[in-house]
Design a protein around this motif. Structure first.
Motif, PDB file in Angstrom:
ATOM      1  N   ASP A 204       0.836  -1.212   0.000  1.00 28.52           N
ATOM      2  CA  ASP A 204       0.000   0.000   0.000  1.00 28.52           C
ATOM      3  C   ASP A 204       0.866   1.256   0.000  1.00 28.52           C
ATOM      4  O   ASP A 204       0.634   2.200  -0.769  1.00 28.52           O
ATOM      5  CB  ASP A 204      -0.910  -0.035   1.233  1.00 28.52           C
ATOM      6  N   LEU A 207       2.532   1.769  -3.300  1.00 32.64           N
ATOM      7  CA  LEU A 207       1.605   2.356  -4.270  1.00 32.64           C
ATOM      8  C   LEU A 207       1.498   3.861  -4.057  1.00 32.64           C
ATOM      9  O   LEU A 207       1.490   4.639  -5.014  1.00 32.64           O
ATOM     10  CB  LEU A 207       0.220   1.727  -4.125  1.00 32.64           C
ATOM     11  N   ALA A 231      -7.082  -9.060  -0.659  1.00 35.77           N
ATOM     12  CA  ALA A 231      -6.312  -7.814  -0.586  1.00 35.77           C
ATOM     13  C   ALA A 231      -5.110  -7.871  -1.504  1.00 35.77           C
ATOM     14  O   ALA A 231      -4.767  -6.872  -2.172  1.00 35.77           O
ATOM     15  CB  ALA A 231      -5.884  -7.566   0.856  1.00 35.77           C
ATOM     16  N   VAL A 234      -6.149  -7.361  -5.063  1.00 33.13           N
ATOM     17  CA  VAL A 234      -6.530  -5.960  -5.303  1.00 33.13           C
ATOM     18  C   VAL A 234      -5.283  -5.082  -5.384  1.00 33.13           C
ATOM     19  O   VAL A 234      -5.170  -4.216  -6.262  1.00 33.13           O
ATOM     20  CB  VAL A 234      -7.486  -5.463  -4.201  1.00 33.13           C
ATOM     21  N   LEU A 235      -4.328  -5.313  -4.478  1.00 32.06           N
ATOM     22  CA  LEU A 235      -3.082  -4.527  -4.513  1.00 32.06           C
ATOM     23  C   LEU A 235      -2.332  -4.775  -5.821  1.00 32.06           C
ATOM     24  O   LEU A 235      -1.808  -3.843  -6.442  1.00 32.06           O
ATOM     25  CB  LEU A 235      -2.203  -4.893  -3.314  1.00 32.06           C
ATOM     26  N   ASP A 238      -4.084  -2.907  -8.462  1.00 34.28           N
ATOM     27  CA  ASP A 238      -3.807  -1.469  -8.376  1.00 34.28           C
ATOM     28  C   ASP A 238      -2.430  -1.150  -8.941  1.00 34.28           C
ATOM     29  O   ASP A 238      -2.254  -0.150  -9.664  1.00 34.28           O
ATOM     30  CB  ASP A 238      -3.876  -1.008  -6.911  1.00 34.28           C
ATOM     31  N   GLU A 248      -3.977  -7.023 -17.366  1.00 37.46           N
ATOM     32  CA  GLU A 248      -3.563  -7.827 -16.208  1.00 37.46           C
ATOM     33  C   GLU A 248      -4.278  -7.347 -14.946  1.00 37.46           C
ATOM     34  O   GLU A 248      -4.651  -8.141 -14.084  1.00 37.46           O
ATOM     35  CB  GLU A 248      -2.054  -7.718 -16.018  1.00 37.46           C
ATOM     36  N   ILE A 273     -13.859  -2.889  -5.282  1.00 37.16           N
ATOM     37  CA  ILE A 273     -13.217  -3.557  -6.434  1.00 37.16           C
ATOM     38  C   ILE A 273     -13.960  -3.172  -7.718  1.00 37.16           C
ATOM     39  O   ILE A 273     -13.357  -2.928  -8.762  1.00 37.16           O
ATOM     40  CB  ILE A 273     -13.216  -5.088  -6.239  1.00 37.16           C
ATOM     41  N   ARG A 276     -12.719   0.066  -9.019  1.00 38.75           N
ATOM     42  CA  ARG A 276     -11.401  -0.067  -9.687  1.00 38.75           C
ATOM     43  C   ARG A 276     -11.569  -0.691 -11.076  1.00 38.75           C
ATOM     44  O   ARG A 276     -10.972  -0.252 -12.065  1.00 38.75           O
ATOM     45  CB  ARG A 276     -10.501  -0.968  -8.845  1.00 38.75           C
ATOM     46  N   LYS A 277     -12.388  -1.755 -11.097  1.00 44.48           N
ATOM     47  CA  LYS A 277     -12.567  -2.487 -12.345  1.00 44.48           C
ATOM     48  C   LYS A 277     -13.192  -1.566 -13.405  1.00 44.48           C
ATOM     49  O   LYS A 277     -12.806  -1.605 -14.587  1.00 44.48           O
ATOM     50  CB  LYS A 277     -13.458  -3.702 -12.078  1.00 44.48           C
ATOM     51  N   GLN A 279     -12.833   1.614 -13.770  1.00 44.33           N
ATOM     52  CA  GLN A 279     -11.827   2.513 -14.344  1.00 44.33           C
ATOM     53  C   GLN A 279     -10.968   1.792 -15.387  1.00 44.33           C
ATOM     54  O   GLN A 279     -10.685   2.331 -16.467  1.00 44.33           O
ATOM     55  CB  GLN A 279     -10.929   3.066 -13.238  1.00 44.33           C
TER      56      GLN A 279
END
Lengths: 290, 696
Positions: A204, A207, A231, A234-235, A238, A248, A273, A276-277, A279
């Motif tokens: 995190d 990032l 997590a 997701v990381l 990101d 990917e 999620i 994020r997806k 975007q």
């Protein structure tokens, strides 16, 4: 004629001086009457943290207070308000044994009443922090990459120290309640939960600091150990999205969603999620169109 | 009695001479007040050898007023006598029982005060009953069947303090003499009417004698007449900051939580007063008037102040309290004409404080129709400590707030200032009064119990002086925390608060997911989850989160994964909103789900699910298989995410869909009407059972 001009100049000077003095007195009174600023500090979003050695520590310092009728200003262009904040040990007079670095500029937000009676957020960045009971200012610091926090108990507080000049601004010192961090020795990393926590926090932070390749590597290190970690997926997603590896990233998010669907008893969907997806999908669609 | 007349005159003149200069009255009055008691009890055997018992108890109080003119002629202008008598004499053969009481004004007399007429004598007869148990006759000791009217002794027999007492056999007689005076307690009507108890707040009263005789004054608040509520507000116990914040530093270490809630502050009683006790003060010198101060130590302090005056002759006599237009024996603090333990001063400002102190009938917002917020009217009057900015180690910055018995209250603790900053929006969206608190403001230090009215609840103090002050079970607050959740933005169980351990918000994930829109979503998500914690359900149910496989499509749209099921083309998709599902209802409502991927328009069909094996190639071209729920549909539509703005409105009081869900949009109506208006679920009261669960 010259005498007359001189007399006028003196009179104007006197008036300006008197006006300035009056303004100064009123400003000083306002500062004296206003409630003191309030400083709050959290470490990794909590008041008490237990973590294994090497877990990144992010100290969020909040600055608020003052009153609507007696607003205060903290910070100037030469010394912006984040520079007036510092972290210090709560139980010794010594400075912190490790250095901290800022994680971006200070942020300011408040809720503004809308015409309908509800609220909407307003955010800002600036050198001066207005304290009128509404604004909430935050500033984040993390332990410098080269520094290490030794195992043990660390009580840390945040303090705001504003110099007496300019006197019409708030000046003085206020400190927060300490936050307590217990850093466990490296051997504690054998504990799965603490190990995961360290890697999640590390990825995190990477990032946030723009170290996307490192963030991806850390997320994948976690996935090797815990393939079922939502997590970690997701990381990884990101980091991949930040590296413009959208296809990917989409796979990583889909994997996270598949794992989430197997969880029982979740009242809410995985909308963090989904956002994020969305975007990534929009970017992919845009690229396809081009 | 002639000597007594002369003596009383001398005595009065002496008394008046020793006091401040006042005009000699045309006549003077002397009060002789005293008591006679006669008690006896014994047992033995009667003449036949059978056991017997004997007991009598006679009590007489008298107050004679003697008036003397300038010529020295005196007469009795009032003779009040009250008596109570009981007695039993019993043997195996018979029993005599006597019982009676009476208050008598014998009226004026010129001779001895115990001279009475034949008719008056009958007023002193004690009613008796006689009963025989056997036919044989035995003697039992007879009970007295009449009360003797007390007389007065000669002036010379009085001691220096103008009193006399004697004991003869079983009879005790005592009398004291004093000039007749009235002592009156007065209070500024505006100050009294406006007085509302709060720690350190003082009420001033003054007392004077009429005529202006110098007397000693005593002020007293009896232990059983003053509240001793634990703590000093509904959720606050004494701590060092309490004394500093209320200017009571000098009482730190001396005043304890179990002490009375109304006290005489020793700092107010220095010169001219005997060393102060917190429940009683007394002047050291005789004065014609004096002022005193009562200090409240609790936001709900309630009690009674009594005052007494004592001339150099005679005993303590009660002071008449002249307040609120009436003469009383005592002063109720605060002014509380309806006896509901709540200061009338506050009832004037906020009529909702009128009524039963034990009631819990807050009506706004209506919510699911269950009234109240788990807090009695008295607890709301006593008020709560809430955070004054930050939750430091001590309560220095805390603020006290009396909550409204008309509006439902909710208490929320969060250590995260960013989450706390969203609470005003939640309050507006629900209509609840939402109060930010610190961990110490509910159930002591641990915070796990989350009881927001711990002081009376923990002590088991449900009543005080016959009035309900706290209910049978406690009311709980909410704990709002920042926590990584790995998918959802927030998480909460369905309320009321008793059922909700924590309301969790994943700030870190949201910050990355929403970027510049983070704060808008933070407010929406926090309001949404807190909504669940007060009982609010989603607008409907039936949404399909996915991932699922949709068959019967010709081409997989962007955002989906193309593959096959049994050799036929299929797409893997997720986040399908259905009609009257969680995305339905009013556009601005914070409980409405937003920005899903797909929606099923009105009239659309979605057959399934049936578990299927979905086969697809991943990015590297490798064939992958997943067992997923499969559906058949040709009706799914792309969700218009851009038009689905985050809900920053109120929780909806109307189930009709607006915005994307407007019926008039036809097939572009994304999710239609809500199944119910979500504002109709709101419940904060922990004491009225559980609401029906949310269908999901």
């Amino acid at each position: 004629m010259r005498r007359k001009l001189l007399a006028t100049a003196i009179l104007v000077s006197l008036l300006v001086a008197a006006g300035s003095a009056l303004w100064m007195v009123r400003a000083l009174r306002r500062v004296a009457a206003a409630p003191s600023p309030t400083v709050t500090v959290l470490v990794n979003g909590t008041e008490e943290l237990t973590a294994s050695a090497g877990t990144p520590l992010i100290f969020t310092i909040y600055l608020s207070g003052g009153g609507e009728a007696t607003p205060l200003s903290v910070g100037t262009s030469s010394r912006p308000w984040p520079e007036l904040l510092r972290l210090e040990p709560a139980d010794t007079a010594e400075p912190l044994p490790w250095t901290v670095v800022p994680l971006g500029p200070g942020q300011s937000m408040r809720l503004r009443e809308t015409a309908g009676g509800g609220f909407e957020p307003v955010s800002a960045q600036g050198e001066t922090a207005t304290l009128d009971g509404g604004w909430l200012h935050s500033y984040e610091l993390t332990v410098a990459p080269a520094a290490t926090v030794p195992p043990g108990r660390h009580a840390v507080r945040a303090a705001l120290e504003a110099p007496w000049w300019p006197p019409w601004r708030w000046h003085g010192r206020v400190a927060s309640t300490p936050v307590v961090t217990v850093i466990l020795p490296p051997s504690a990393d054998a504990d799965t939960a603490l190990h995961s926590q360290r890697l999640v926090e590390t990825s995190d932070l990477q990032l946030r600091t723009g170290a996307f390749d490192e963030a991806l590597a850390t997320a994948r290190e976690l996935l090797v150990r815990e393939p079922g970690s939502i997590a970690a997926h997701v990381l990884a997603g990101d980091a991949l999205a930040a590296l413009a590896r959208d296809a990917e990233a989409l796979e990583a998010y889909d994997a996270a969603l598949l794992l989430f669907a197997q969880r029982d008893g979740e009242m809410e969907p995985a909308d963090a999620i989904l956002a994020r997806k969305t975007q990534v999908v929009e970017r992919l669609a845009g690229a396809e169109e081009r | 009695m002639h000597g007594a007349r002369v003596g009383s005159l001398l005595f009065l003149l002496a008394a008046l001479a020793s006091g401040p200069a006042i005009a000699a009255p045309a006549t003077t009055r002397t009060v002789w007040s005293g008591t006679v008691t006669d008690r006896d009890a014994y047992s033995g055997r009667d003449s036949s050898g059978n056991p017997f018992t004997y007991a009598h108890d006679i009590r007489v109080q008298f107050r004679y007023v003697q008036q003397t003119d300038r010529q020295g002629r005196s007469r009795w202008v009032s003779r009040k006598v009250s008596w109570q008598a009981t007695g039993t004499s019993r043997s195996a053969a018979q029993e005599q029982r006597c019982r009676g009481s009476r208050r008598v004004e014998l009226g004026p007399a010129t001779g001895d005060p115990d001279q009475i007429t034949g008719a008056q004598r009958k007023l002193f007869d004690i009613p008796c009953e006689h009963e025989d148990f056997a036919i044989h006759f035995t003697f039992i000791d007879a009970l007295p069947n009449r009360v003797d009217v007390p007389g007065v002794v000669g002036w010379k027999q009085l001691r220096q303090d103008c009193s006399y007492s004697e004991e003869r056999g079983t009879r005790r007689y005592s009398v004291s003499v004093s000039p007749e005076f009235t002592a009156v307690m007065e209070i500024d009507p505006r100050e009294y009417a406006g007085f509302v108890s709060a720690p350190g707040r003082k009420l001033h009263v003054s007392v004077r004698t009429q005529p202006a005789l110098p007397v000693l004054f005593r002020f007293e608040m009896k232990a059983d007449e003053v509240s001793r509520f634990p703590g000093y507000a509904t959720n606050a116990y004494l701590d060092p900051a309490f004394f500093h914040r209320h200017g009571l530093q000098h009482l730190a270490g001396r005043y304890r939580d179990d002490h009375p809630d109304l006290v005489f502050d020793p700092e107010d009683f220095t010169e001219g007063w005997q060393p102060a006790r917190i429940d009683r003060v007394e002047t050291t010198e005789a004065k014609t008037d004096v002022s005193t101060v009562v200090t409240a130590m609790d936001y709900g302090a309630v009690g009674r102040l009594r005052a007494y005056a004592k001339f150099q002759c005679g005993g303590w006599q009660p002071v008449v309290v002249r307040a609120a237009g009436r003469d009383e024996e005592l002063l109720s603090i605060p002014l509380d004409r309806n006896g509901n333990l709540i200061a009338d001063g506050l009832e004037e400002q906020e009529p909702a404080f009128r009524g039963d102190p034990g009631a819990d009938e807050d009506g706004a917002p209506t919510g699911d129709g269950v009234p109240g917020d788990g807090l009695t009217r008295f607890e709301e009057y006593r008020g709560f400590l809430i955070t004054g900015g930050s939750c430091g180690v001590d309560s220095w910055g805390d603020e006290h707030r009396r909550t409204s018995p008309a509006q439902k209250d909710l208490f929320v603790y969060t250590a995260e200032p960013l989450l706390r900053s969203t609470l005003p929006h939640f309050a507006w969206a629900t209509g609840l009064a939402v109060h930010p608190i610190c961990a110490r403001h509910y159930s002591g230090s641990s915070g796990n119990e989350r009881v927001v009215n711990p002081t009376l609840q923990r002590a088991g103090m449900r009543n005080w002086r016959g009035r309900t002050v706290s209910q049978a079970y406690p009311q709980r607050g909410l704990h709002l925390v920042r926590e990584r959740l790995g998918g959802p933005n927030g998480r909460s169980r369905q309320g009321p608060p008793r059922r909700v351990d924590k309301v969790k918000i994943d700030l870190d994930s949201m910050r990355r997911a929403y970027g510049a829109q983070f704060l808008v979503h933070l407010i929406r998500v926090t309001t949404h989850e807190l909504g669940h914690a007060v009982g609010i359900c989603h607008h409907g149910h039936g949404n399909i989160r996915g991932p699922v496989v949709i068959g019967g499509v010709s081409r997989c749209p962007p955002g989906s994964t193309a593959g096959t099921v049994g050799g036929r083309s299929a797409c893997r998709i997720d986040f399908i909103a259905v009609q009257q599902g969680q995305n339905s209802g009013m556009q601005g409502c914070p409980i409405k789900y937003i920005q899903w991927n797909w929606y099923l328009p009105p009239g659309g069909t979605l057959r399934g699910p049936q578990t299927v094996e979905f086969q697809f190639r991943d990015r590297n071209g490798e064939v992958r298989r997943q067992r997923l729920p499969g559906y058949l549909s040709r009706d799914l539509q792309h969700y218009d995410k851009r038009a689905d703005t985050p809900g920053l409105g109120r929780f909806s009081a109307d189930p009709r869909g607006t915005g994307l869900n407007d019926r008039r949009r036809g097939r572009r109506n994304h999710a239609g009407d809500a199944r119910q208006a979500c504002a109709g679920h709101i419940r904060v009261n922990d004491l009225r059972g559980d609401p029906p669960g949310c269908p999901e």
